[in-house]
Design a protein around this motif. Structure first.
Motif, PDB file in Angstrom:
ATOM      1  N   THR B  15       0.805  -1.227   0.000  1.00  0.00           N
ATOM      2  CA  THR B  15       0.000   0.000   0.000  1.00  0.00           C
ATOM      3  C   THR B  15       0.837   1.274   0.000  1.00  0.00           C
ATOM      4  N   LEU B  16       2.140   1.156  -0.010  1.00  0.00           N
ATOM      5  CA  LEU B  16       3.008   2.341   0.086  1.00  0.00           C
ATOM      6  C   LEU B  16       2.869   3.222  -1.168  1.00  0.00           C
ATOM      7  N   ARG B  17       2.624   4.508  -0.937  1.00  0.00           N
ATOM      8  CA  ARG B  17       2.520   5.456  -2.050  1.00  0.00           C
ATOM      9  C   ARG B  17       3.571   6.550  -1.881  1.00  0.00           C
ATOM     10  N   VAL B  18       3.953   7.159  -2.965  1.00  0.00           N
ATOM     11  CA  VAL B  18       4.966   8.216  -2.898  1.00  0.00           C
ATOM     12  C   VAL B  18       4.549   9.296  -1.910  1.00  0.00           C
ATOM     13  N   GLN B  19       3.267   9.644  -1.895  1.00  0.00           N
ATOM     14  CA  GLN B  19       2.825  10.728  -1.013  1.00  0.00           C
ATOM     15  C   GLN B  19       2.899  10.361   0.472  1.00  0.00           C
ATOM     16  N   ASP B  20       3.084   9.063   0.768  1.00  0.00           N
ATOM     17  CA  ASP B  20       3.253   8.651   2.168  1.00  0.00           C
ATOM     18  C   ASP B  20       4.714   8.737   2.621  1.00  0.00           C
ATOM     19  N   ILE B  21       5.602   8.931   1.675  1.00  0.00           N
ATOM     20  CA  ILE B  21       7.037   8.895   1.976  1.00  0.00           C
ATOM     21  C   ILE B  21       7.542  10.327   2.089  1.00  0.00           C
ATOM     22  N   ALA B  23       9.487  13.622   1.624  1.00  0.00           N
ATOM     23  CA  ALA B  23      10.162  14.072   0.395  1.00  0.00           C
ATOM     24  C   ALA B  23      11.673  13.822   0.419  1.00  0.00           C
ATOM     25  N   PRO B  24      12.360  14.060   1.553  1.00  0.00           N
ATOM     26  CA  PRO B  24      13.815  13.798   1.537  1.00  0.00           C
ATOM     27  C   PRO B  24      14.143  12.324   1.267  1.00  0.00           C
ATOM     28  N   VAL B  25      13.252  11.421   1.700  1.00  0.00           N
ATOM     29  CA  VAL B  25      13.488   9.993   1.452  1.00  0.00           C
ATOM     30  C   VAL B  25      13.289   9.693  -0.038  1.00  0.00           C
ATOM     31  N   VAL B  26      12.326  10.342  -0.646  1.00  0.00           N
ATOM     32  CA  VAL B  26      12.119  10.159  -2.091  1.00  0.00           C
ATOM     33  C   VAL B  26      13.335  10.676  -2.858  1.00  0.00           C
ATOM     34  N   ARG B  27      13.810  11.864  -2.456  1.00  0.00           N
ATOM     35  CA  ARG B  27      15.009  12.423  -3.123  1.00  0.00           C
ATOM     36  C   ARG B  27      16.203  11.493  -2.926  1.00  0.00           C
ATOM     37  N   ARG B  28      16.335  10.942  -1.721  1.00  0.00           N
ATOM     38  CA  ARG B  28      17.436  10.026  -1.449  1.00  0.00           C
ATOM     39  C   ARG B  28      17.320   8.776  -2.333  1.00  0.00           C
ATOM     40  N   THR B  29      16.097   8.363  -2.590  1.00  0.00           N
ATOM     41  CA  THR B  29      15.901   7.185  -3.425  1.00  0.00           C
ATOM     42  C   THR B  29      16.355   7.462  -4.864  1.00  0.00           C
ATOM     43  N   GLU B  30      16.114   8.683  -5.324  1.00  0.00           N
ATOM     44  CA  GLU B  30      16.657   9.065  -6.639  1.00  0.00           C
ATOM     45  C   GLU B  30      18.181   9.014  -6.622  1.00  0.00           C
ATOM     46  N   ASP B  31      18.769   9.502  -5.511  1.00  0.00           N
ATOM     47  CA  ASP B  31      20.233   9.441  -5.379  1.00  0.00           C
ATOM     48  C   ASP B  31      20.714   7.995  -5.447  1.00  0.00           C
ATOM     49  N   LEU B  32      20.015   7.127  -4.704  1.00  0.00           N
ATOM     50  CA  LEU B  32      20.415   5.716  -4.660  1.00  0.00           C
ATOM     51  C   LEU B  32      20.281   5.082  -6.048  1.00  0.00           C
ATOM     52  N   PHE B  33      19.256   5.498  -6.766  1.00  0.00           N
ATOM     53  CA  PHE B  33      19.036   4.939  -8.110  1.00  0.00           C
ATOM     54  C   PHE B  33      20.186   5.326  -9.044  1.00  0.00           C
ATOM     55  N   ALA B 265      14.201   3.287   6.711  1.00  0.00           N
ATOM     56  CA  ALA B 265      15.487   2.604   6.623  1.00  0.00           C
ATOM     57  C   ALA B 265      16.191   2.921   5.315  1.00  0.00           C
ATOM     58  N   THR B 266      15.415   3.232   4.298  1.00  0.00           N
ATOM     59  CA  THR B 266      16.001   3.608   3.007  1.00  0.00           C
ATOM     60  C   THR B 266      17.020   4.731   3.179  1.00  0.00           C
ATOM     61  N   ALA B 267      16.657   5.703   4.012  1.00  0.00           N
ATOM     62  CA  ALA B 267      17.511   6.880   4.186  1.00  0.00           C
ATOM     63  C   ALA B 267      18.709   6.604   5.089  1.00  0.00           C
ATOM     64  N   GLU B 268      18.750   5.431   5.711  1.00  0.00           N
ATOM     65  CA  GLU B 268      19.914   5.056   6.527  1.00  0.00           C
ATOM     66  C   GLU B 268      21.014   4.427   5.676  1.00  0.00           C
ATOM     67  N   THR B 269      20.726   4.214   4.420  1.00  0.00           N
ATOM     68  CA  THR B 269      21.661   3.509   3.544  1.00  0.00           C
ATOM     69  C   THR B 269      22.851   4.405   3.182  1.00  0.00           C
ATOM     70  N   SER B 270      24.036   3.817   3.195  1.00  0.00           N
ATOM     71  CA  SER B 270      25.260   4.575   2.920  1.00  0.00           C
ATOM     72  C   SER B 270      25.707   4.407   1.472  1.00  0.00           C
ATOM     73  N   ALA B 440      20.029  13.195 -16.168  1.00  0.00           N
ATOM     74  CA  ALA B 440      18.838  14.061 -16.291  1.00  0.00           C
ATOM     75  C   ALA B 440      17.566  13.236 -16.117  1.00  0.00           C
ATOM     76  N   ARG B 441      17.540  12.055 -16.709  1.00  0.00           N
ATOM     77  CA  ARG B 441      16.349  11.206 -16.570  1.00  0.00           C
ATOM     78  C   ARG B 441      16.144  10.787 -15.119  1.00  0.00           C
ATOM     79  N   THR B 442      17.234  10.558 -14.395  1.00  0.00           N
ATOM     80  CA  THR B 442      17.107  10.165 -12.986  1.00  0.00           C
ATOM     81  C   THR B 442      16.522  11.297 -12.144  1.00  0.00           C
ATOM     82  N   TRP B 443      17.037  12.503 -12.332  1.00  0.00           N
ATOM     83  CA  TRP B 443      16.521  13.619 -11.518  1.00  0.00           C
ATOM     84  C   TRP B 443      15.086  13.977 -11.922  1.00  0.00           C
ATOM     85  N   ALA B 444      14.661  13.520 -13.106  1.00  0.00           N
ATOM     86  CA  ALA B 444      13.291  13.799 -13.555  1.00  0.00           C
ATOM     87  C   ALA B 444      12.351  12.621 -13.319  1.00  0.00           C
ATOM     88  N   LEU B 445      12.822  11.612 -12.598  1.00  0.00           N
ATOM     89  CA  LEU B 445      12.010  10.399 -12.425  1.00  0.00           C
ATOM     90  C   LEU B 445      10.596  10.701 -11.919  1.00  0.00           C
TER      91      LEU B 445
END
Lengths: 456, 456
Positions: B15-21, B23-33, B265-270, B440-445
């Motif tokens: 049930t996880l949706r982007v709007q539940d996460i 914003a910094p965790v979403v941005r971090r996920t783009e970084d991780l990607f 926990a996503t944001a704890e990743t190094s 560019a595609r990653t930052w525009a995900l």
């Protein structure tokens, strides 16, 4: 290199030739192959199997006759890559639970060895003799890995899934012509992918089919990768961070190599005959023998006492009037009723007749009785004894010392053919004429120069 | 249904949706990607990766632009089915060991989550937001499963392989829109295929790549099968015959659900920054900071004392003059020499310069010294302290309180872009212009309505 059990086992699998295998074991392997074909065809319509076939269809290539490198999905007759042919055929082969079993290792070799071996043999064009030698290599390896992992493993893990991954790798690797060192790499890759937990039983989930599918395809992949130079751990079985260390508390590396080349574990494998709980088999066999010997029909029998071990009473005692086909397979009276009425208690008899009035009437004339001799011999020997009172007042006895299908009381080729035909018909997966061809091709395996499709 | 930890975790993932996460965790996920894309491209030329790509080529379909359901193999730019795209991309992503890591679970999430998620997203045409939410679901599930399995598991099993199978299933299942019940079935199928033993380390075998490939593809398969009605065990993690029972002696089900939806926990990743042994990183960071602050060049430095914990001396102390690139990564002097000469100690610097005369000369000016504060803080904190004597006689100090790449000292987007470009160049896998597009595609995900190919 060859100074540890994994390496010795890999070297054995890599160098095994048909001429090194006693002829009766080769013939038995042909028997096992036909028995596997029937089991696989019987699985055609199972929901879980069809889901795996749809996954293979979505993820694998669709090949046509004449394309290079194709292998056959027996239940759908599609040609695809060996990875997916092995996956689907393995998923299908265990679902009706009529495939073979090795008692000592509690391992079902056919369900994982033949799918991987047949797919590879078809894809690269091996001879029937090569398929037979490779299959024996798979059986010998898988059974020994199962014995190595031991009872503690089986309490949590589904040995057919775990040992099966190595069995599939061994058979595939033999067909690919891996040398001993490369075969050991294949073992490493297979062992590190070995998986399969019993937890699904609690929910009656579909994992058993996935376990076979995974073991066959991952084992196949391990051997193909090894052929291409991909390396694996040299002591994946007995090493400090290997399969035994991770998934067993009584792993015994000596079992990996016990009697290698002398003891043919392949020939110890049992066929399943009746489609019911194993605890009913000795009594069913004894009743069948008695009815044949005395030329009795069901109506000639007024009562049957089955003389059984305590375990049979524990497992079967609670089912009096079965509510489902599955319960019927745990009802001694129903099993004997089907045998008396139809001469056998196969999948089809259960599905169609488990509550038929005449079967139910016979069922109510059957009682179980604890027998000291039978109980004392169990579980080393599964003796079957029945006492039959006929309608004309005679008291007759019969016994079998080993259940039908075990190595000492194996199925004849006529019985195996009959079983395979019945399984194929059950799955609505091949016509009688097609089964004629399949059976003929199986008995001619040793003379087949290059394996092609088995079904049109 | 939802009264046990596996079910709660599955419901969260479903049930996880982007709007539940946040914003910094979403941005971090783009970084991780982006960081994952670089790691994957860097793996292009590794022998083991190429073997898995050849296997995928032999066993999977070859699709063309415009074909339905294709996914991209990043290292070869082929289109194939998501099963094989996930397999190959996963094999590639961990090989240079520059992918991310979650310290608490000793789990490398990117290597298993993104391959499965990207392949599925491309095949069915998801949005970038869906990919991001699914990836977070995969990270949150995989990290918690790793924490659940605990230290006893990690002693024998490669957590990235085992927990990774569930992580891949969670991410894939989210993209496929599985509901909570169906996601739990996907967990069941994934958990019963979870495998991966450390035994390969003893032989430096290729299994680490196979582990990632297996986890990503088996996890993906589990979710696709669940979508099609294939069932699995409901308590595959905490059940009596589940993963914890079979592969851990300190499994703690409470960890599966700790802080779900609160703790990300996503944001704890190094991120990994230097391409060397982790024990060298704090000192390398401190030297880099000092040289920038004081505007020093390598020739300005007469001597460096690194103030370290005892573990660093134990692990690094033996390598004085490295004989191989791998040994160079365990040589404190070499690492600091590369940082001093080139500003960084990346894969390329190691391959080309680890024995260069100026690097070797700098290496011989470096010494390690046990420091009470650093040693006392370890392993909770990895403090870096250096003492530099300059050629003009000054004594300078610098410290970093958290190594570069850890959450409290993370990489900027500029640094992440630079790292990704360098990794892609290392693998000779994408041109600078192609990397511009990829970045560019990653930052525009988050604004991408439907994911297509990432590389031309």
């Amino acid at each position: 290199m060859n100074d540890h059990p994994s390496a010795t086992l890999a070297a054995f699998a890599a160098t095994l030739r048909v001429q090194d295998i006693p002829a009766p074991v080769v013939r038995r392997t042909e028997d096992l192959f036909l028995d596997w074909l029937g089991s696989t065809l019987a699985g055609k319509s199972a929901r879980a199997v069809q889901a795996i076939e749809r996954y293979a269809l979505a993820m694998g290539p669709a090949l046509r006759a004449g394309d290079e490198g194709g292998a056959e999905v027996l239940i759908s007759r599609r040609l695809t890559s060996p990875h997916f042919a092995a996956m689907v055929n393995a998923a299908a082969s265990h679902v009706v639970e009529q495939d073979d079993v090795h008692n000592g290792s509690v391992f079902h070799p056919a369900a994982v060895v033949f799918p991987a071996a047949l797919a590879t043999a078809q894809a690269i064009g091996c001879s029937g003799r090569e398929l037979l030698a490779a299959s024996v290599a798979g059986y010998e390896v898988g059974i020994r890995v199962g014995e190595f992992l031991g009872r503690s493993h089986y309490r949590i893990f589904h040995t057919t899934a775990t040992a099966g991954t190595l069995a599939a790798a061994a058979a595939t690797g033999r067909l690919l012509g891996l040398d001993a060192t490369t075969m050991l790499h294949a073992f490493g890759s297979a062992g590190t992918q070995a998986a399969g937990l019993w937890e699904f039983l609690r929910d009656a989930a579909d994992s058993k089919q996935l376990h076979c599918a995974h073991a066959a395809s991952a084992g196949l992949a391990s051997a193909w990768l090894a052929k291409d130079g991909f390396t694996g751990a040299r002591r994946i079985l007995e090493g400090e961070q290997g399969l035994g260390a991770g998934m067993s508390s009584d792993a015994d590396p000596a079992r990996l190599v016990a009697g290698l080349g002398q003891r043919w574990a392949t020939a110890e494998t049992s066929f399943k005959y009746h489609a019911s709980c194993r605890h009913t088999h000795p009594s069913a066999d004894a009743l069948q023998a008695l009815m044949r010997r005395e030329r009795l029909a069901a109506d000639d029998i007024a009562a049957v006492a089955t003389l059984v071990h305590q375990g049979a009473i524990d497992v079967l005692g609670r089912v009096v009037v079965p509510a489902t086909v599955h319960q019927g397979k745990f009802s001694m009276g129903t099993v004997l009723g089907l045998v008396a009425e139809f001469g056998q208690a196969g999948l089809d008899e259960f599905d169609r007749h488990f509550l038929a009035p005449r079967v139910a009437a016979f069922r109510d004339r059957v009682a179980m009785r604890l027998d000291a001799e039978v109980d004392g011999a169990y579980p080393q020997r599964w003796i079957g004894k029945v006492e039959v009172r006929t309608t004309d007042g005679r008291l007759l006895h019969a016994r079998v010392d080993e259940p039908k299908g075990d190595p000492g009381n194996t199925l004849s080729r006529a019985e195996l053919e009959d079983k395979a035909r019945r399984l194929a018909a059950y799955g609505d997966a091949a016509t009688p004429a097609e089964m004629d061809g399949l059976i003929a091709r199986t008995w001619a395996l040793a003379d087949t120069p290059r394996l092609g499709r088995l079904l049109p």
